[in-house]
Design a protein around this motif. Structure first.
Motif, PDB file in Angstrom:
ATOM      1  N   TYR A  58       9.209  11.432   3.084  1.00 35.42           N
ATOM      2  CA  TYR A  58       9.033  10.185   3.331  1.00 35.42           C
ATOM      3  C   TYR A  58      10.292   9.461   2.685  1.00 35.42           C
ATOM      4  O   TYR A  58      11.006  10.019   1.827  1.00 35.42           O
ATOM      5  CB  TYR A  58       7.800   9.801   2.882  1.00 35.42           C
ATOM      6  N   LEU A  59      10.172   8.313   2.950  1.00 31.69           N
ATOM      7  CA  LEU A  59      11.531   7.410   2.053  1.00 31.69           C
ATOM      8  C   LEU A  59      10.620   7.438   0.626  1.00 31.69           C
ATOM      9  O   LEU A  59      11.455   7.479  -0.396  1.00 31.69           O
ATOM     10  CB  LEU A  59      11.443   5.974   2.835  1.00 31.69           C
ATOM     11  N   ALA A  60       9.512   7.036   0.538  1.00 28.87           N
ATOM     12  CA  ALA A  60       8.709   7.283  -0.857  1.00 28.87           C
ATOM     13  C   ALA A  60       7.399   7.218  -0.410  1.00 28.87           C
ATOM     14  O   ALA A  60       6.719   6.940   0.763  1.00 28.87           O
ATOM     15  CB  ALA A  60       8.779   5.841  -1.402  1.00 28.87           C
ATOM     16  N   ASP A  61       6.679   7.906  -1.211  1.00 32.36           N
ATOM     17  CA  ASP A  61       5.135   8.350  -1.080  1.00 32.36           C
ATOM     18  C   ASP A  61       4.497   7.626  -1.979  1.00 32.36           C
ATOM     19  O   ASP A  61       4.647   7.448  -3.208  1.00 32.36           O
ATOM     20  CB  ASP A  61       5.031   9.742  -1.222  1.00 32.36           C
ATOM     21  N   VAL A  62       3.181   7.450  -1.586  1.00 31.76           N
ATOM     22  CA  VAL A  62       1.988   6.913  -2.543  1.00 31.76           C
ATOM     23  C   VAL A  62       1.903   7.883  -3.731  1.00 31.76           C
ATOM     24  O   VAL A  62       1.994   8.952  -3.664  1.00 31.76           O
ATOM     25  CB  VAL A  62       0.622   6.799  -1.889  1.00 31.76           C
ATOM     26  N   GLY A  63       1.703   7.048  -4.990  1.00 30.75           N
ATOM     27  CA  GLY A  63       1.666   7.862  -6.130  1.00 30.75           C
ATOM     28  C   GLY A  63       0.188   8.596  -6.373  1.00 30.75           C
ATOM     29  O   GLY A  63      -0.719   8.421  -5.668  1.00 30.75           O
ATOM     30  N   THR A  64       0.047   9.072  -7.458  1.00 28.06           N
ATOM     31  CA  THR A  64      -1.247   9.877  -7.796  1.00 28.06           C
ATOM     32  C   THR A  64      -2.339   8.871  -8.060  1.00 28.06           C
ATOM     33  O   THR A  64      -3.487   9.321  -8.167  1.00 28.06           O
ATOM     34  CB  THR A  64      -1.151  10.912  -9.109  1.00 28.06           C
ATOM     35  N   ASP A  65      -2.134   7.562  -8.453  1.00 31.26           N
ATOM     36  CA  ASP A  65      -3.361   6.673  -8.717  1.00 31.26           C
ATOM     37  C   ASP A  65      -3.821   6.032  -7.315  1.00 31.26           C
ATOM     38  O   ASP A  65      -4.634   5.218  -7.416  1.00 31.26           O
ATOM     39  CB  ASP A  65      -2.845   5.599  -9.588  1.00 31.26           C
ATOM     40  N   LEU A  66      -3.120   6.359  -6.102  1.00 33.22           N
ATOM     41  CA  LEU A  66      -3.726   5.942  -4.788  1.00 33.22           C
ATOM     42  C   LEU A  66      -3.353   4.465  -4.702  1.00 33.22           C
ATOM     43  O   LEU A  66      -4.157   3.702  -3.899  1.00 33.22           O
ATOM     44  CB  LEU A  66      -4.923   6.451  -4.518  1.00 33.22           C
ATOM     45  N   ASN A  67      -2.602   3.637  -5.570  1.00 31.88           N
ATOM     46  CA  ASN A  67      -2.209   2.437  -5.249  1.00 31.88           C
ATOM     47  C   ASN A  67      -1.150   2.086  -4.386  1.00 31.88           C
ATOM     48  O   ASN A  67      -0.001   2.302  -4.579  1.00 31.88           O
ATOM     49  CB  ASN A  67      -1.948   1.858  -6.850  1.00 31.88           C
ATOM     50  N   THR A  68      -1.810   1.556  -3.289  1.00 33.72           N
ATOM     51  CA  THR A  68      -0.748   1.472  -2.167  1.00 33.72           C
ATOM     52  C   THR A  68      -0.084  -0.014  -2.035  1.00 33.72           C
ATOM     53  O   THR A  68       0.534  -0.173  -1.138  1.00 33.72           O
ATOM     54  CB  THR A  68      -1.421   1.550  -0.813  1.00 33.72           C
ATOM     55  N   HIS A  69      -0.657  -0.746  -2.997  1.00 33.17           N
ATOM     56  CA  HIS A  69      -0.017  -2.028  -3.126  1.00 33.17           C
ATOM     57  C   HIS A  69       1.115  -2.225  -4.114  1.00 33.17           C
ATOM     58  O   HIS A  69       1.953  -3.332  -3.997  1.00 33.17           O
ATOM     59  CB  HIS A  69      -1.109  -3.207  -3.525  1.00 33.17           C
ATOM     60  N   ASP A  70       1.175  -1.593  -5.004  1.00 34.77           N
ATOM     61  CA  ASP A  70       2.192  -1.549  -6.072  1.00 34.77           C
ATOM     62  C   ASP A  70       3.323  -0.434  -5.838  1.00 34.77           C
ATOM     63  O   ASP A  70       3.057   0.557  -6.329  1.00 34.77           O
ATOM     64  CB  ASP A  70       1.668  -1.300  -7.402  1.00 34.77           C
TER      65      ASP A  70
END
Length: 544
Positions: A58-70
């Motif tokens: 991906y260009l960037a992927d969601v982190g381990t905390d599943l926070n898709t807004h930050d």
């Protein structure tokens, strides 16, 4: 107690430090399904997602905390940075200049632009098409800067631009007609930390470390997905030493695993739930209401007739929870104190009586000469659902409701459900890292072609509350989602039965790194096997 102890051990491990280690070793994953495709726009299985997310970036992927807004918590992959326009209506990414495709060609903004255009094209029929609705176009002011232009402001703009599309190589694919891509896709050329070595369809897939990768060499030499016909066989391969990892262990498997000093477990929060879906439309004619389940009061009575806690304990012991609604507890927006309609057999009997469904001489209910009866469709690839079917049947029999169990091969069950040719079904939904797809599964917009609302539930109040929750700032989202779930729970278009924990069996020589609840394979390239723990297959020469 043993199960709880194992769960605790797994949770502690995944919160530890990154393993790292000396490169080398082979990880064999025993699975029950071939990936089907390794072309990202058509990926539809968990196995395909696991593999393609190692081969492509991906260009960037969601982190381990599943926070898709930050966006600060996203893991940078092809993009080494990004910049918003002053009006927040465009987003410019910068491609890491060291990024290369596995054939040695440089990754450029043209690849991003091509990938967006391909997935946006309705003629391709890719799964990501609906997720790109708010992106108008992608431009490229220079060779390393793709710019995403949005139609309107939303909280999911960054997520949809950065982490919904695995970037594809334009130089390999752009001259291939769409019809050919749909029927015959060339071998993957990715930019990820692993590259495809071999795919023996129906048997195994092998990926190997890309030794000169711009993000660093994967620690493991190779990862192999070995396909078994059923879960029992897949688990047996773990116990025999022919495999190193199996996901989806059952209580009996965990008890057996506890007696093997070479194995351990990793426990993750559940990201899917199983539910009994009512069809609100007539299976014989979708333009007519269902003769039973169009009645909201009857659906509520049936829901109140089932003791979900007893069902879960009987089938899954402590390895699952009763959901609070059409969602899982892993999301920060889920209020774990929420609930569905309660189990209340007395109240359910009063409702059934009030609707005119009277008990006959044999205790079964009927009205105007018609029995209170329906068929329940169950796919045969789910042992837990197969076991739960007769328990549901018996609980409803005690209430005077006759249920016929219809166990069907998975593809047949899926086809009948998608076409609305069923009374009720035991279904499962695996949730992604965000809830954006919920309107397609439970909203009015999900009824019909390309939707997943196969039961045809529709309530404008629920639709509005769900839209409001999806658009809300993080501080307000939880309260709005809770209000939306309360509405759908009261309408009872389904009975949410269980939310299984994900239990992974793993050989102890494997050092796993922190994972994401929805993707244990998130950091697979950093998993390692210490030299002191390696077995013969780990010592094979590194693949070329």
């Amino acid at each position: 107690m043993l199960a709880l102890a194992l769960l605790g051990t797994g949770c502690g491990e995944q919160s530890g430090a990154r393993a790292g280690g000396e490169p080398g070793g082979t990880l064999v994953i025993s699975t029950t399904r071939d990936p089907g495709t390794l072309f990202p726009p058509f990926v539809a299985t968990t196995q395909a997602k696991q593999i393609t997310e190692q081969i492509y970036d991906y260009l960037a992927d969601v982190g381990t905390d599943l926070n898709t807004h930050d966006e600060k918590g996203f893991r940078r992959e092809l993009a080494d940075g990004w910049r918003w326009s002053p009006d927040s209506m465009s987003l410019a990414f910068h491609i890491n200049p060291r990024a290369r495709w596995h054939d040695g060609r440089a990754v450029t903004a043209r690849d991003v632009q091509f990938t967006f255009g391909l997935n946006k094209n309705p003629a391709l029929g890719g799964h990501a098409h609906s997720l790109l609705a708010n992106i108008d176009s992608v431009t490229m002011p220079d060779s390393l800067t793709p710019v995403f232009w949005f139609r309107e402001k939303s909280l999911t703009r960054f997520l949809n631009a950065a982490a919904q599309l695995l970037i594809l190589p334009a130089h390999q694919l752009e001259k291939i007609p769409l019809d050919s891509l749909r029927s015959s896709v060339p071998a993957p050329i990715g930019s990820g930390r692993f590259r495809l070595r071999k795919w023996d369809k129906g048997a195994s897939v092998e990926i190997v470390a890309d030794t000169s990768n711009y993000r660093g060499r994967a620690t493991l030499d190779r990862v192999i997905w070995s396909v078994s016909p059923e879960l029992t066989t897949a688990v047996t391969r773990l116990f025999s030493g022919d495999a190193d990892l199996v996901e989806g262990l059952r209580p009996d498997d965990v008890r057996q695993l506890a007696r093997d000093s070479n194995l351990k477990t990793i426990a993750l929060p559940g990201m899917d739930y199983v539910f009994l879906r009512f069809n609100l439309r007539d299976p014989a004619n979708r333009n007519r209401p269902h003769p039973l389940f169009a009645d909201r009061t009857l659906r509520r009575a049936i829901t109140m007739s089932l003791n979900r806690e007893t069902l879960v304990r009987s089938v899954l012991d402590t390895f699952a929870l009763v959901p609070v609604g059409p969602v899982v507890r892993a999301y920060s927006t889920t209020d774990a104190s929420g609930s569905q309609l309660p189990f209340d057999s007395v109240g359910a009997s009063h409702l059934l009586d009030s609707l005119g469904w009277a008990r006959g001489a044999r205790g079964m209910r009927a009205k105007n000469g018609t029995d209170l009866a329906f068929s329940l469709m169950i796919p045969t690839n789910s042992p837990s659902r197969i076991r739960m079917g007769p328990l549901i049947q018996e609980q409803l029999r005690r209430m005077g409701i006759r249920v016929t169990l219809d166990n069907l091969e998975p593809s047949t069950a899926g086809d009948m459900e998608s076409r609305g040719r069923f009374d009720a079904s035991l279904s499962v939904w695996t949730l992604p890292s965000n809830l954006d797809d919920m309107p397609r599964i439970w909203g009015t917009s999900g009824i019909g072609k390309n939707g997943g609302n196969y039961g045809a539930y529709s309530n404008p109040t629920f639709d509005a509350l769900l839209d409001s929750a999806l658009a809300a700032e993080p501080a307000n989202a939880r309260e709005r989602f809770t209000r939306a779930y309360a509405v759908i729970n009261e309408d009872a278009p389904a009975i949410w039965l269980y939310e299984p924990r994900k239990i992974i069996g793993l050989h102890k020589r494997i050092q796993a790194t922190p994972t994401r609840p929805d993707a244990w394979w998130f950091s697979l390239a950093d998993w390692s096997i210490p030299p002191s723990g390696r077995i013969p297959r780990d010592r094979l020469p590194p693949p070329r």
